[in-house]
Design a protein around this motif. Structure first.
Motif, PDB file in Angstrom:
ATOM      1  N   VAL A  50       0.734  -1.103  -0.088  1.00 40.30           N
ATOM      2  CA  VAL A  50      -0.134  -0.212  -0.090  1.00 40.30           C
ATOM      3  C   VAL A  50       0.904   1.103  -0.047  1.00 40.30           C
ATOM      4  O   VAL A  50       0.612   2.187  -0.755  1.00 40.30           O
ATOM      5  N   LEU A  51       1.894   1.363   0.770  1.00 42.73           N
ATOM      6  CA  LEU A  51       2.769   2.449   0.909  1.00 42.73           C
ATOM      7  C   LEU A  51       3.408   2.788  -0.333  1.00 42.73           C
ATOM      8  O   LEU A  51       3.549   4.109  -0.886  1.00 42.73           O
ATOM      9  N   THR A  52       3.927   1.639  -0.925  1.00 44.98           N
ATOM     10  CA  THR A  52       4.665   2.138  -2.457  1.00 44.98           C
ATOM     11  C   THR A  52       3.471   2.379  -3.580  1.00 44.98           C
ATOM     12  O   THR A  52       4.243   2.876  -4.551  1.00 44.98           O
ATOM     13  N   GLU A  53       2.218   2.329  -3.250  1.00 43.00           N
ATOM     14  CA  GLU A  53       1.561   2.710  -4.326  1.00 43.00           C
ATOM     15  C   GLU A  53       1.020   4.191  -4.114  1.00 43.00           C
ATOM     16  O   GLU A  53       0.406   4.758  -4.922  1.00 43.00           O
ATOM     17  N   ASP A  54       1.590   4.806  -3.087  1.00 44.54           N
ATOM     18  CA  ASP A  54       1.268   6.281  -2.936  1.00 44.54           C
ATOM     19  C   ASP A  54       2.156   7.120  -3.598  1.00 44.54           C
ATOM     20  O   ASP A  54       3.268   7.146  -3.438  1.00 44.54           O
ATOM     21  N   SER A  55       1.239   7.782  -4.627  1.00 44.29           N
ATOM     22  CA  SER A  55       1.979   8.654  -5.353  1.00 44.29           C
ATOM     23  C   SER A  55       2.362  10.167  -5.190  1.00 44.29           C
ATOM     24  O   SER A  55       2.996  11.015  -5.683  1.00 44.29           O
ATOM     25  N   SER A  56       1.705  10.276  -3.563  1.00 43.98           N
ATOM     26  CA  SER A  56       1.871  11.579  -3.228  1.00 43.98           C
ATOM     27  C   SER A  56       3.143  11.944  -2.635  1.00 43.98           C
ATOM     28  O   SER A  56       3.680  12.953  -2.342  1.00 43.98           O
ATOM     29  N   LYS A  86      14.595  -4.912  -2.356  1.00 45.96           N
ATOM     30  CA  LYS A  86      14.760  -4.288  -3.647  1.00 45.96           C
ATOM     31  C   LYS A  86      13.645  -4.649  -4.454  1.00 45.96           C
ATOM     32  O   LYS A  86      13.001  -3.942  -5.270  1.00 45.96           O
ATOM     33  N   GLU A  87      12.626  -5.694  -4.092  1.00 41.28           N
ATOM     34  CA  GLU A  87      11.895  -6.335  -4.983  1.00 41.28           C
ATOM     35  C   GLU A  87      10.475  -5.428  -4.242  1.00 41.28           C
ATOM     36  O   GLU A  87       9.472  -4.983  -5.300  1.00 41.28           O
ATOM     37  N   ARG A  88      10.305  -5.193  -3.098  1.00 38.59           N
ATOM     38  CA  ARG A  88       9.011  -4.586  -2.468  1.00 38.59           C
ATOM     39  C   ARG A  88       9.240  -2.964  -2.364  1.00 38.59           C
ATOM     40  O   ARG A  88       8.149  -2.337  -2.282  1.00 38.59           O
ATOM     41  N   ILE A  89      10.353  -2.217  -2.249  1.00 43.85           N
ATOM     42  CA  ILE A  89      10.485  -0.902  -2.307  1.00 43.85           C
ATOM     43  C   ILE A  89      11.319  -0.409  -3.634  1.00 43.85           C
ATOM     44  O   ILE A  89      10.757   0.418  -4.541  1.00 43.85           O
ATOM     45  N   VAL A  90      12.517  -0.957  -3.579  1.00 41.03           N
ATOM     46  CA  VAL A  90      13.271  -0.158  -4.737  1.00 41.03           C
ATOM     47  C   VAL A  90      12.721  -0.167  -6.142  1.00 41.03           C
ATOM     48  O   VAL A  90      12.695   0.620  -6.747  1.00 41.03           O
ATOM     49  N   ASP A  91      12.469  -1.641  -6.629  1.00 41.67           N
ATOM     50  CA  ASP A  91      11.972  -1.854  -7.835  1.00 41.67           C
ATOM     51  C   ASP A  91      10.779  -0.815  -8.161  1.00 41.67           C
ATOM     52  O   ASP A  91      10.298  -0.745  -9.388  1.00 41.67           O
TER      53      ASP A  91
END
Length: 254
Positions: A50-56, A86-91
């Protein structure tokens, strides 16, 4: 300490990600950047999604520090926390920086010194953490060292911790789990301005009860979070199922 209980893991993840995003945005607005500590494990799956889907969030101004990593495990291994992050944040968001722990470094103590020098130069805005089935915080298994001021340390993983990694599907047998890890220390975690502790699932209920209804103790490492001035604990109905008195657990200790 602020305790929040949710009726589902998804709602827990949404609420924690909302709060995390607000802290990160505020740091970027007022300081020009945000420094974040990222945890791993099954408990973080929904939250990080959910966090990495936040475009704000302006992710180019966010720098991450790695919480813990196995000693001697290559990044290509399915259980590698570097691979996980790397898979869940960086990428997903391409942050401004990520200071990974090289667990397969030839000298784990030298790696601790390298990371300690880096993190000591920064103020951490928020730390994302979980709680192990044995009450550990990061890889600080009981009895945890509450006193060391070294930001990163080499720790030995106990049987309960290693078995948890097998039960979560990261390894086939306990013998496959590395015996040692590099972990951020308790005192370094407590330096974060905010701590968001995400703890869903029934298998964490005993640790939640012990850490937040019994006294603060190195034998219950995550109990130290009760002494931090800005910790929010995100629980679901399963992880709170053994609590005897939720009013008591909401009171800070110390």
């Amino acid at each position: 300490m602020n305790i929040q209980v949710f009726d589902s893991q998804e709602n827990l993840a949404i609420a924690a990600a909302h709060d995390a995003a607000g802290i990160i945005r505020d740091a970027v607005t007022y300081r020009g950047h945000a420094f974040v500590i990222a945890a791993t494990g099954a408990s973080q799956f929904g939250f990080l999604r959910v966090l990495t889907e936040d475009s704000s969030i302006d992710w180019s101004k966010v720098v991450f520090f790695h919480l813990d990593e196995y000693v001697g495990l290559k990044e290509s291994h399915p259980a590698s926390f570097r691979r996980y992050l790397k898979e869940r944040i960086v990428d997903r968001v391409e942050p401004g920086g990520f200071h990974f722990i090289s667990g397969d470094s030839h000298d784990a103590n030298a790696e601790c010194r390298r990371l300690s020098d880096l993190i000591s130069q920064q103020t951490i805005d928020v730390a994302f953490v979980g709680i192990g089935e044995n009450g550990h915080l990061a890889f600080n298994d009981p009895p945890a060292n509450f006193d060391t001021t070294d930001p990163y340390i080499v720790v030995e993983l106990n049987e309960t911790c290693r078995r948890q990694q097998v039960n979560e599907g990261w390894f086939t047998t306990v013998g496959d789990v590395p015996q040692y890890a590099i972990s951020m220390s308790i005192q370094q975690i407590l330096k974060a301005r905010h701590i968001l502790c995400i703890v869903p699932e029934l298998r964490k209920a005993e640790a939640v009860r012990d850490c937040f209804e019994l006294e603060v103790s190195p034998w219950r490492p995550a109990s130290i979070l009760r002494q931090h001035q800005s910790t929010t604990l995100y629980l679901d109905k399963e992880s709170t199922s053994l609590l005897q008195d939720q009013r008591k657990v909401m009171q800070p200790s110390g």
